[in-house]
Design a protein around this motif. Structure first.
Motif, mmCIF file in Angstrom:
data_model
loop_
_atom_site.group_PDB
_atom_site.id
_atom_site.type_symbol
_atom_site.label_atom_id
_atom_site.label_comp_id
_atom_site.label_asym_id
_atom_site.label_seq_id
_atom_site.Cartn_x
_atom_site.Cartn_y
_atom_site.Cartn_z
ATOM 1 N N ARG A 70 0.786 -1.210 -0.084
ATOM 2 C CA ARG A 70 -0.013 -0.136 0.209
ATOM 3 C C ARG A 70 0.775 1.224 -0.003
ATOM 4 N N LEU A 71 1.851 1.191 0.800
ATOM 5 C CA LEU A 71 2.823 2.443 0.874
ATOM 6 C C LEU A 71 3.377 2.806 -0.452
ATOM 7 N N GLY A 72 3.673 1.685 -0.955
ATOM 8 C CA GLY A 72 4.256 1.731 -2.477
ATOM 9 C C GLY A 72 3.648 2.279 -3.478
ATOM 10 N N ARG A 73 2.165 2.154 -3.318
ATOM 11 C CA ARG A 73 1.175 2.686 -4.263
ATOM 12 C C ARG A 73 0.824 3.970 -4.128
ATOM 13 N N GLU A 74 0.802 4.691 -2.625
ATOM 14 C CA GLU A 74 0.259 5.789 -2.335
ATOM 15 C C GLU A 74 0.782 6.961 -2.174
ATOM 16 N N GLY A 75 2.337 6.963 -3.003
ATOM 17 C CA GLY A 75 3.089 8.269 -2.867
ATOM 18 C C GLY A 75 4.210 7.954 -1.915
ATOM 19 N N PRO A 76 4.481 9.242 -1.524
ATOM 20 C CA PRO A 76 5.693 9.233 -0.776
ATOM 21 C C PRO A 76 5.497 8.741 0.704
ATOM 22 N N ALA A 88 -1.555 7.366 7.424
ATOM 23 C CA ALA A 88 -2.622 6.755 7.115
ATOM 24 C C ALA A 88 -2.930 5.368 7.471
ATOM 25 N N HIS A 89 -1.785 4.749 7.960
ATOM 26 C CA HIS A 89 -1.868 3.285 8.270
ATOM 27 C C HIS A 89 -1.453 3.008 9.641
#
Length: 722
Positions: free
Chosen positions: A324-330, A337-338
């Motif tokens: 998720r972190l890799g998809r959602e930007g910096p 958010a997680h």
């Protein structure tokens, strides 16, 4: 008294007591001659002589024919049963021996009335292993083990005692006679089993005290000044008098302790207690040792399975979060958010995410300023690995204000530069600990000043505050692994940003270069048009000139105009207008000159070059120099004929070396410093290049050497710099 409680026990040298338990006999023999140097214990019953009488005598002399039943030459450094013999009392005795350097330690103890057949021993071990294998959990395994060891030993009480991280111990399983009170779940302080005793349990896995009321039997030796015997592996080793009193205070007469090892380290003990004297024979001890080995493997299996399951669960949650972190930007922005995912990866009551001076708090956490101060303190002491404690206020005094919220903290710094920190909080876990006696009561000293053990083992309960549930190894590993993965994501993001910037820069550069190419092509087109007009004018003047000398001069001028046109056309055909691969450019230029000066010359040019990069402006000037020198050689070296012309080019110490040589008559009409157009052209070009020219007699022919520094224009001021 506090020093007596711990320090005196830890300093006691229990491995060199200088005495044995009197139910057996001990001999220290020369490894080769088997002559006794040290003796003690029940020597009269076993050998028919006092300990002092055994010194200087061989085993064969002491035992007579009975010595033939002992395999003394088959010993190693581990105690092992080496046979049986009939003692002086007419009873059967078992021999156990091990090597210590050049000495052999022989222990003898009464053999059991009924020997355990090897087949029965094997079946007993198999039966115990089968029962252990039925356990579905570590707790169930310990319960089964307590029952199995009680059946094997016949002791009144058998406990499985596990060491905790602070070296205290807890009874996790128990099998006992119905009339005895329970010690299950009772805690024992670390001082009950001192540090050196725990070390001995790792070296010698079973110890038996048949009667805690025994009187030690001193060892007698040939040399009273000899170093004391290390009895770490001796079954008959006399026990610390403090421990004997400890057993008597508990109402225990006989005891046995069997070590449970995990990867060579002490995990716990199978502790056996009995109200009356009770021995474990050599066969019994062998059975217990084999059962303990299988139990240790089963415990390792359960703990490793728990570790593996925990790691697999943690890895799955980490992978999901990182995807998720890799998809959602910096990642530094997205991770806030997680917070819920962070609390699933490492179960806790709250989590704080710090990025620079901004904090995102989720769950139950101290207030923002308290978290900021804690984060700064962690930054000042953290060395890259995760920080974890279940008792924060003991290390960081300000945490006492909020220990109910955060007695436990685990933190990791992902990046010190921003900084980026992840901090998990666990609330205080109020725990009631059931101790076997008050662990905080200091030990008392006896009349002689010697430490005496505590006497009370009654249930004593303590409410423990200021501690959280401890962090597990799996959780610490997950935290460190997560930090590394986030760092990798950040590095990947940085690389992506750099690549994007580079692509943009290259795109801008390509656009600029294309503009330069357009301008250069336009400039070259205009220059070529101008040169063509000039060439046509000179050709017309040459046709109408009446004076032959004027026609010759016009012909030379026309030739140079053609050369300049060729140089310019060849140079500005390059893909990189600001820099030139000069060796390639020179080869192409000479090929053009060879094709233009007349029939037969193209095959006479010999070119030797090494790779050289030069700025465009310099390449143009050098191209004109080469053209002038080659045309000069073509015109004057061979009169009206043709001949070889060699051109060499190399870069040496940031200087350009150019050589033009012919094999002709050795003299030309044009000389540097002369008044002709060619000489003035060369002089002007060399001044522009900050170079110099030398002519040497090559015999035959002339060699002209041009040397100039490789220089580039400094941006903005038009001056030249090396």
């Amino acid at each position: 008294m506090a020093e007596l409680d711990l320090t005196d026990c830890d300093r006691e040298q229990i491995h060199i007591p200088g005495a044995v338990q009197p139910h057996g006999a001990l001999l220290v023999l020369d490894r080769t001659s088997h002559v006794a140097h040290l003796a003690g214990g029940a020597c009269e019953s076993c050998l028919g002589t006092a300990a002092a009488g055994a010194i200087g005598r061989s085993v064969a002399d002491l035992l007579g024919p009975g010595a033939d039943g002992l395999s003394l030459d088959a010993c190693d450094d581990r105690p092992d049963h080496i046979g049986s013999f009939t003692g002086a009392d007419g009873q059967a005795w078992d021999g156990v021996a091990h090597l210590m350097g050049d000495r052999l330690v022989l222990e003898a103890e009464p053999a059991p009335a009924k020997r355990m057949p090897a087949g029965h021993l094997a079946r007993s071990v198999e039966a115990a292993a089968a029962r252990f294998a039925q356990a579905g959990s570590l707790a169930e395994l310990c319960d089964i083990a307590a029952t199995a060891f009680r059946a094997a030993t016949g002791f009144d009480r058998v406990m499985v005692y596990r060491f905790l991280p602070d070296d205290s111990g807890s009874v996790v399983a128990e099998a006992k006679a119905a009339a005895l009170p329970t010690f299950l779940n009772h805690r024992y302080p670390a001082s009950d089993i001192p540090r050196q005793a725990r070390a001995l349990y790792e070296r010698n896995v079973i110890r038996v005290i048949p009667d805690a009321g025994y009187t030690p039997s001193d060892l007698v030796g040939a040399d009273p000044d000899a170093a004391p015997l290390d009895m770490s592996h001796c079954h008959l080793r006399s026990v610390s008098p403090i421990h004997l009193q400890y057993l008597r205070n508990m109402g225990v007469t006989a005891s046995a302790s069997i070590s449970i090892l995990r990867e060579g380290r002490l995990w716990g003990l199978v502790a056996c207690h009995h109200g009356t004297p009770r021995r474990l024979s050599c066969d019994d001890r062998t059975l217990c040792r084999l059962m303990a080995a299988d139990l240790s493997l089963r415990i390792v299996g359960f703990e490793n399975a728990d570790l593996l399951n925990g790691r697999l669960r943690s890895r799955a949650l980490e992978d999901e979060l990182l995807a998720r972190l890799g998809r959602e930007g910096p990642v530094a922005h997205a991770i806030a958010a997680h917070a819920g995912a962070l609390l699933r990866i490492v179960p806790a009551h709250g989590v704080a995410i710090r990025r620079q001076d901004r904090f995102h708090l989720a769950g139950r956490c101290p207030d923002r300023e308290q978290v900021r101060a804690l984060g700064d303190w962690l930054l000042s002491r953290e060395a890259g690995n995760a920080f974890a404690t279940a008792r924060l206020y003991a290390l960081y005094a300000p945490a006492a204000e909020y220990r109910a919220l955060a007695s436990g903290v685990m933190a990791v710094t992902v990046s010190h530069a921003e900084p980026l920190q992840l901090i998990w909080f666990r609330a205080e876990q109020i725990e009631t600990v059931s101790w076997a006696g008050n662990p905080h009561k200091p030990a008392a000293a006896g009349p002689s000043g010697q430490l005496t053990p505590r006497k009370s083992f009654d249930l004593w309960q303590e409410t423990v505050r200021g501690r959280s549930e401890p962090w597990t190894m799996v959780e610490v590993e997950a935290t460190e692994r997560l930090a590394r993965a986030i760092r990798d994501l950040q590095r990947s993001e940085n690389v992506d940003r750099l690549n994007l910037s580079l692509k943009q820069a290259l795109s801008d550069r390509d656009s600029l270069l294309e503009q330069q190419r357009v301008l250069l092509r336009e400039g070259d087109h205009r220059i070529q048009n101008s040169l063509q007009i000039l060439s046509a004018t000179l050709s017309r003047q040459m046709r109408i000139a009446a004076d032959p000398q004027v026609r010759v001069q016009l012909e030379e001028a026309l030739s140079r105009i053609h050369a300049v046109s060729a140089v310019h056309r060849r140079l500005f055909r390059a893909d990189q207008p600001h820099i030139v691969q000069f060796d390639t450019y020179l080869q192409e230029l000479l090929a053009d000159i060879g094709a233009s000066v007349g029939e037969g010359w193209a095959g006479e040019f010999r070119i030797r070059t090494s790779p050289v990069l030069a700025p465009t402006e310099m390449a143009l000037s050098i191209g004109l120099v080469v053209t002038e020198l080659v045309l000069n050689a073509v015109k004057y070296a061979y009169e009206d004929g043709v001949g070889p012309i060699e051109v060499e080019l190399e870069e040496r110490r940031n200087r350009l070396l150019l050589s033009v040589r012919d094999w002709g008559r050795g003299q030309t009409t044009e000389q540097p410093g002369g008044h002709g157009f060619g000489s003035r052209l060369l002089t002007g070009l060399l001044e522009r290049l900050h170079g110099e020219i030398r002519r040497t007699d090559a015999r035959p022919g002339i060699r002209v050497i041009v040397e100039a520094p490789l220089r580039f224009l400094e941006p903005g001021n038009g001056t030249r710099a090396p």
